[in-house]
Structure formats: C-alpha cells, structure tokens
Design an enzyme around this catalytic site. Structure first.
Site, PDB file in Angstrom:
ATOM      1  N   GLU A 104      82.500 -14.180  -3.654  1.00 40.84           N
ATOM      2  CA  GLU A 104      82.844 -13.459  -2.649  1.00 40.84           C
ATOM      3  C   GLU A 104      82.005 -12.059  -2.516  1.00 40.84           C
ATOM      4  O   GLU A 104      82.436 -11.219  -1.685  1.00 40.84           O
ATOM      5  CB  GLU A 104      84.198 -13.293  -2.671  1.00 40.84           C
ATOM      6  CG  GLU A 104      85.165 -14.668  -2.754  1.00 40.84           C
ATOM      7  CD  GLU A 104      86.543 -14.573  -2.698  1.00 40.84           C
ATOM      8  OE1 GLU A 104      87.421 -13.371  -3.206  1.00 40.84           O
ATOM      9  OE2 GLU A 104      87.294 -15.455  -2.382  1.00 40.84           O
TER      10      GLU A 104
ATOM     11  N   GLN B 163      81.364 -14.924  -8.905  1.00 42.75           N
ATOM     12  CA  GLN B 163      81.838 -16.221  -9.633  1.00 42.75           C
ATOM     13  C   GLN B 163      80.723 -17.228  -9.273  1.00 42.75           C
ATOM     14  O   GLN B 163      79.867 -16.921  -8.562  1.00 42.75           O
ATOM     15  CB  GLN B 163      83.273 -16.740  -9.088  1.00 42.75           C
ATOM     16  CG  GLN B 163      83.140 -16.865  -7.566  1.00 42.75           C
ATOM     17  CD  GLN B 163      84.606 -17.067  -7.034  1.00 42.75           C
ATOM     18  OE1 GLN B 163      85.084 -15.761  -6.501  1.00 42.75           O
ATOM     19  NE2 GLN B 163      85.177 -17.886  -7.014  1.00 42.75           N
TER      20      GLN B 163
HETATM   21  C1  BGC Z   1      88.699 -16.216  -5.943  1.00 45.11           C
HETATM   22  C2  BGC Z   1      88.729 -17.585  -5.074  1.00 45.11           C
HETATM   23  C3  BGC Z   1      90.053 -18.284  -5.331  1.00 45.11           C
HETATM   24  C4  BGC Z   1      91.164 -17.405  -5.221  1.00 45.11           C
HETATM   25  C5  BGC Z   1      92.510 -17.943  -5.303  1.00 45.11           C
HETATM   26  C6  BGC Z   1      90.023 -15.472  -5.720  1.00 45.11           C
HETATM   27  O1  BGC Z   1      89.847 -14.385  -6.467  1.00 45.11           O
HETATM   28  O2  BGC Z   1      87.454 -15.510  -5.382  1.00 45.11           O
HETATM   29  O3  BGC Z   1      87.486 -18.582  -5.387  1.00 45.11           O
HETATM   30  O4  BGC Z   1      90.261 -19.508  -4.382  1.00 45.11           O
HETATM   31  O5  BGC Z   1      91.071 -16.300  -5.830  1.00 45.11           O
HETATM   32  O6  BGC Z   1      92.493 -18.334  -6.618  1.00 45.11           O
END
Ligand code: BGC
Length: 830
Positions: free
Chosen positions: A511, A633
């Site tokens: 992200e 991530q």
């Molecule tokens: C993560 C996502 C994840 C979401 C819910 C976010 O912080 O970047 O990959 O799906 O949290 O767990």
C-alpha cells in the site's frame, strides 16, 4: 509479554485463579488494572462461536473511553451515513449488550469502574474449555470486602447461547445484597473512532419486555438493513437468605431487574445469567423474539450449558490441535491464535452467509469489512475443516453479481471483488482516512487494489487441489475462476510491437505504492505480483474447464465456459504478460520501480525508531512513499509465499522471460531490506519465504507474527479487533511451511524442515476425508492415519512414495541433508 503467561505478579492466596490456574500452555492471563491496555485485553478476552461474539468487557462497565462492551453477529451489517456522507458505509453492528450485571451492599454504591478499591483483579482465558474466568476483590468505602468470581462463555455447543455466572461472597459483612442484571439496547458503534463513518447508532425501534420474574427480553431493528435482533436473558439466584421479589426496570432502550437477597459473611450467592440471541437472518427462524424466549425456556443451568460447551470445544481442539511442546514458550500463543480463529470461523459459519472479516468478530476495526485476508486463512482451513473454506468461498460466489457490476464500473467484464466490502458485497473502500501519525484526514487510495479476485481464484484452486471437491468446482469454483480471468483479460492491453500485454493503472498489495511520484492514486503499470497471478489464473481457469469437461456428470447446468476466442486470447496473454527486472535479475515490483529513489533507512530509524508507519511518517514530512523503493508489506515476495520456487520459475519462464531460481535468495534480501512491515500480514509472508533460505530469521518473523495481538497492548490496534489473517497465516507456517506439506497431483507430500527454535511439531490434518496425525522433529517424521474404511492415502516424504493405509503409522528418518540455519536452500518447500 512473558508475565502474561507466567505467574501474575500480585498473587492473592484466596484467589482461585492464583491458586489453581489452568495449565500454562492453555491460558491467557491478565492481572491488575491497566486502563491504557483495557481495549486490547477486551479484544483478547473476546468469546465467540462463529455466529456470535462478545468482547471481554466487564459486565459492570459501559462504554466509557476505557471499556467497550461489543457484541456482534457474523455478517450482520448496517449502512449508516456519517456527517457529510450521503451513501454511508456498511459496518458490522454493535448489538445490544447482554452483559450488564452489578451489585451493591445495602446503602453502598453499585459496583462499577472507579467505584470501591479493587484489591485484586485477575482475568484468565481458559483456552481449552473456552471459558473466561475473572476474580475481583473489592473493598467499598465502608470497608466491606466483597469477592466476585465470574465464569463466562459463549456457547460452542449452541450458537445462540451465552452465559455469565457470578458468585458473590460478602467476606466481612452481612445484610442485603442488591443485584442488578439487564440488557442494554442503547449501545452505539464507537470502537474505532479514528475511521471515517465508523461511529453512530445502528439500532432503532428498541422494545423490551418481562416474561416472568427471571426473564426479560429486548429487540431492536437496524436503521437501514432492517435486520432484527432479539436477546432474552434469564437471571437466576442460587444461595443466600430470604429473597425479595425481582422488579423489572425498563429504561428507554434497556431493561433490567433488581433482586435483593440477604447474605451472611462467607456465604456464596451465585447469579446465573443465561442469554439467547437470535436474528431474522438466522435460518429456520421466522420471529427472533419468540425464538430467543423459547430457547431460554429449553435451557438448563449454567453448569448444563458449560458441560456441553466444554465438550464441543474438546471436539474442536481435537480437530485443530497444533502442538509444539507443552513447555515451549510459544505453545500458548499458538493456541491463543487458534482459539480466536475458531471463535470467528467455527463450524457454525458453514450455515451462515458470512465472509472472513479482517479483524475477526472482536471489534469494529475496518467496519468489520472483508478484504483479501482470506488468502492467508483458507490454506490452513483446507487441511482442517474444508467445509468451512467451501462455505466461505460460496459467500464470495453469492456476491458475484455485485462483483460483475464492479467490473463493469471499472470498464471491463468479468468480476471484481472490491477491496473492502460488507454484507452487500458493494465497494466500501474509504476515500479518505485519518493518518495514524498526525490524525489528519488524508486521501486514501487503497481501494484501487483490485487483486482481491486473484486471491479468491487462487483459494478456489487450492481448495479443489486439496479436497478434490468436484461438485464445488462445478457449482461455484469454475465461475469464480472464469470471471476473474475475464476481468484481467479485459484490462490487459496488447502492444503489437513487442507482442506483449500490459496491465496498467493498478495497485499491488504494497500500500505504499498507489501511483508514480507526483501522481498518487493513479496506479502503477505492470505490477509483478498482479501480472504473475493473472498468468496463473488464466491458465487455471482453462485447466478447471478441462477438469470439468472430463466429468460431464457434474458440469454446471448454466453456460459459464469461455468462448473459443476468449480461450485463445487468454492463452496468448498468459504467455506474453510483461514483467520488468532490475539489473541483477531481480523481479521488479512494477514498471519503473528501478527509477525510484533509495530511502536512507538508517537516518529514518535513528529519527523514528519504529518504522512500521513509514508511509504516514513520510507523508507527515510532506514527502511521499511513492518516491522510494520501500514497501509496507510483502508484494513481489507474496509470489514466493503462494508459489514454490519451482512453480514461480515455471510461471515466469512460461511468460517468455529468463528466470534463474538461484536469484531468489537475492530477491528475498532485496525486498526484505526495503520493507517496513506496516501490515501484520507482512511477517507471515516473510516467515514463509525465509523458511527456504534462513530458518532462524524465518522463526523470528513467525514469533513476531504470532505475537501480533499479544505484544504492545498499549499501542496496538488490537483494541479494534484481532488480525485474523496474521493469526491463521502464522498457524499455517507451522502446519504447511515447516512440514513442507503440499498436495500435488493427489499426493500428500512432506518435506519437513524445522527451524532450530522448534524441537517438534505435532498436528492433525484432514485430507480427503481422512484424519492424519503428523509428528515432525529434526530427525524423523511420523505419519498416522485414523482407522476407517477409506482408501490408502498416497504419501511422499522427501520424494519417498508410499501408501498410507487407514489405521497405520509410518515413521521415516530424515537424513541430515537439511542445510544448517542460514544456509541457502532452494529445495521445494511447498
Ligand atoms: C493491509 C492489507 C490488509 C488489511 C486488512 C492492511 O493494513 O495492508 O493487506 O488486507 O490491512 O487486514
């Protein structure tokens, strides 16, 4: 963290939990008060059964900034417009609080937070029995000492039942004891105040009533989804002297009963509060209020409910056992994670219309929404209770229409599951969110992540591969695969000059990258994760068609197959999707990644210490993570989480690129050193990836992931719910990664490699209707099949093939071929 599993610091010899705690490997304990950690503790003390869950809030507390009673039903959502919003967001609904129960000595104050002096407070989650035990010694301003012992459960034997038993002992006083027990329908959603539109009142039309001297009920309607919930509560007093009649006290949105009883010093008075909860979403229920009242009438004492509940948990633990040694420091956390996973995704979910909420049923984080986290959950469930995976995939299947509309809105065909969704399956991704660093509202482009359908398609195939469940593949799986393939084929554009396909304007799991520098939110081109996954899905949609063509008896009655033209195009795209590589043969996260600047990690670590919030920290400085080669991530490395080195090599080569698997360790190092682990999923993926090259670091990552909801209770977002993907993913590292378990061509394959941090691993898996026990240590693997009428299971341990007959045990010595921790090892792990 250690003190949570050891003997609590302030021991009270009279406290039953201090003197007779449950066994260390089965307990989560908290001693004393810690207002700053209360939210996290409540989450971790949540009790649930997949249908219903209640946070571990104190029964005498209301939502007050420290405490937050929350009760949720799986999949029970309501849309509420926040200030300035017209459409609003669907959220999981905080339901009427069934817990309220308090007492007072005649003339004293009601027991409540801040009232009286708590000399001792001890809370224990007995994981084996699924019971939350609490003991409090409170002294009021007249020096009356009262001991309170509570046992609480949310029944795993009957999903509609919850019960709280409170035993009150007047240690040094006698006289009248008033007890107040009730139901509170005046609750609001307020657990995640920093999230846009997450606070507000979802309930309306509250009505209450009293059935008899022991039973009250309450019903309410959600404001827009018009779901009705009903709660009936029976409060029964056992022990004590003469009793005064119970009186019902209806409030505007609540109802309670007050019971007075005479007590003498040392005498025990037990209050059994038993509750039944129903909703109009339940099957075979037309009216929730009568259903709840009838359920209570048929329900016995607390001990009766407890006995069935404990027996149900025993059966569940037998199916979900994962032992790493009773003395191992991480055995209890392994069970804590299993416990919360099962409380969210229990066998009851099979009969519900519910998905995988990222934060469990433990809080209101992310509005109770569903993301892509099931990718980390199903592979674990596939080998334990595959019916659950099937039911959860069918939840997606029921939302294909919404996903098809979303694809049309994106300008293409097929199906696009939104990044965040609730009950309707519509897109609930926020346009703005609060920076966790500054608290300011900032644009949120995470909704650009369109890779959820790739995760669903991947899970469909893995489920089929593990179970051989043709009827699912025919009824739902095929269509999910085909519609996903159709969506991505629609997005791919052809470049005739290079005979290559591009997928532009997308966002991978990382992200921190939603656009190129200076163009935030506009997406990226040719993300390696997406393009490789798309290649895989296109191939597997075709393979699924082939499987079903060979089984005309189960072929779907509806026409779902791709046309010949589609097939040809998919095949071409699958071979010619574009990927980019950095100079040294490392797969680039996306086109242009190599042009981004390097971040001075050392400087940022010195400045901020913890860099998990690196993206928002850069934003605070007026900078933008999009400018740098940094990741929140795992992104490229997700490919190594999902595919073995061999599979990935085949996939990339199949797309017409040179790919040397010997570059994989360098690829892991490259991205790992540029990742901040801002998502709890990140360490799971990296623990897996490192298991092939550096087992010591892999184990370090694993224990951090296992501790996600246990460490740092002051600051963690666990107060808004558990991190379900990290929980299940961590367990799966033990189950599949360290055992090297994979199903390939109907053979159960094992290639165990335990890290030094583990001496042994013992678990039970379910494979093709058979229960199989696996015991792995550093020298051998023992595999036993339960007796039964099934066919022998074809097994291979490090390529040594044998049939495993029902009722038999095979032990195989593991040659000391495994390289030492830290040495590169590219043998197939998955
Ligand atoms: C993560 C996502 C994840 C979401 C819910 C976010 O912080 O970047 O990959 O799906 O949290 O767990």
């Amino acid at each position: 963290m250690e003190e949570e599993y050891g003997v609590p610091p302030d021991v009270d010899p009279e406290c039953e939990l201090c003197s007779r705690p449950p066994p260390a490997g089965w307990v989560l304990a908290y001693c004393g008060e810690a207002p700053g950690e209360e939210g996290t503790r409540e989450t971790m003390l949540t009790l649930g059964n997949g249908y219903l869950a209640s946070r571990g809030a104190d029964p005498e507390a209301r939502a007050d900034g420290v405490h937050y009673p929350g009760t949720y039903l799986a999949g029970f959502h309501n849309r509420l417009a926040g200030p300035g919003q017209s459409d609003g967001t669907e959220s999981i609904v905080n339901l009427p609080n069934w817990l309220p129960l308090t007492f007072r000595a005649a003339g004293g104050e009601w027991f409540a937070p801040g009232q009286g002096r708590r000399v001792h407070e001890h809370r224990v989650l007995d994981l084996r029995r699924g019971v939350y035990l609490r003991e409090v010694l409170v002294v009021d301003r007249d020096q009356r000492r009262t001991r309170v012992r509570q046992r609480r459960l949310v029944s795993m034997a009957n999903p509609h039942l919850a019960a709280l038993e409170t035993t009150i002992v007047a240690e040094n006083w006698s006289g009248r004891l008033d007890i107040r027990s009730g139901l509170d329908g005046g609750v609001v959603n307020a657990n995640a105040p920093t999230e846009a539109g997450s606070c507000g009142r979802h309930l309306t039309h509250v009505a209450t009533g009293e059935d008899d001297a022991e039973t009250v009920w309450l019903t309410a309607l959600t404001t827009s989804s018009r779901h009705r919930v009903a709660v009936a509560a029976r409060t029964r007093i056992i022990g004590g002297g003469p009793r005064h009649r119970q009186t019902a006290v209806p409030g505007p949105d609540d109802v309670s009963q007050v019971i007075a009883v005479e007590v003498t010093p040392g005498e025990r008075v037990s209050v059994e509060k038993t509750v039944a909860i129903f909703s109009n979403r339940d099957r075979a229920v037309s009216e929730p209020v009568p259903a709840a009242r009838e359920e209570l009438r048929q329900t016995g004492s607390f001990d009766d409910v407890l006995a069935e509940h404990v027996a149900a948990w025993a059966r569940l633990w037998a199916r979900f056992r994962l032992d790493i040694g009773e003395q191992h420091a991480w055995q209890a956390p392994v069970r804590v994670q299993t416990f919360h996973l099962l409380q969210t995704l229990s066998p009851y979910v099979i009969d519900l219309d519910a998905g995988v909420p990222a934060r469990g049923l433990h809080g209101e984080g992310y509005h109770g929404h569903i993301f892509w986290d099931e990718l980390f959950v199903y592979p674990y469930l596939d080998l334990r209770m595959p019916e659950l995976t099937r039911a959860l995939l069918e939840y997606r299947y029921r939302r294909l229409t919404a996903a098809r509309r979303q694809a049309v809105a994106a300008g293409t065909a097929g199906a696009l599951f939104p990044w965040q969704s609730g009950e309707s399956g519509w897109d609930e991704s926020p346009a703005r969110s609060r920076s966790p660093v500054t608290g300011e509202w900032v644009d949120d482009y995470t909704g650009r992540q369109q890779h959820v359908n790739l995760a669903v398609a991947y899970c469909v195939w893995r489920y089929w591969e593990t179970t051989g469940d043709l009827s699912f593949l025919a009824a739902a799986g095929l269509e999910l695969l085909i519609e996903t393939a159709r969506f991505w084929a629609g997005l791919a554009t052809y470049d005739p000059d290079d005979d290559r396909y591009d997928i532009r304007g997308v966002m991978g799991p990382d992200e921190y990258h939603d656009g190129y520098p200076g163009r935030p939110g506009q997406g990226l081109d040719n993300c390696a994760y997406i393009n490789v996954m798309v290649g895989w899905v296109l191939g597997h949609a075709e393979e699924a068609c082939g499987v079903l063509a060979r089984h005309p008896g189960v072929r779907p009655w509806r026409e779902v197959d791709p046309t010949e033209d589609e097939r040809r195009r998919w095949e071409h795209i699958g071979r010619r999707l574009r990927l980019f590589f950095l100079d040294d043969g490392i797969l680039a996260q996306f086109e242009g990644y190599g042009d981004l600047a390097e971040l001075d990690w050392h400087r940022y670590r010195q400045r901020y210490g913890d860099l998990r919030l690196l993206g928002p920290l850069l934003q605070k400085e007026g900078d933008d993570a999009n400018r740098y080669r940094v990741s929140k991530q795992a992104d490229v490395l997700m490919l190594l989480y999902l595919f073995s080195a061999e599979e990935l090599t085949d996939l990339v080569r199949g797309m017409g690129y040179e790919f040397d698997p010997a570059r994989i360790p360098a690829t892991v190092d490259y991205y790992l050193s540029r990742t901040s682990h801002g998502s709890t999923l990140s360490r799971v993926a990296h623990a897996w990836v490192l298991a092939r090259t550096d087992r010591r670091r892999s184990f370090e990552m694993l224990v951090t992931a296992l501790g996600t909801d246990l460490a740092d209770p002051q600051h963690s977002s666990t107060r808004n719910g558990i991190h379900l993907g990290a929980s299940a993913g961590s367990l799966d590292i033990l189950q599949r990664c360290y055992t090297g378990l994979e199903i390939r061509r109907d053979v159960l394959r094992l290639n165990p490699q335990l890290p030094d941090g583990l001496d042994e691993l013992d678990c039970v898996i379910r494979y093709r209707n058979q229960l199989i026990n696996l015991h792995v240590d550093h020298d051998s693997v023992r595999i036993s099949a339960a007796p039964g009428a099934d066919q022998p299971v074809p097994v291979a341990v490090r390529e040594k093939f044998f049939p495993l007959d029902p009722g038999s045990t095979v032990t195989i010595a593991l040659p000391p071929a495994a390289p030492k921790d830290g040495a590169p090892d590219l043998r197939r792990q998955k």
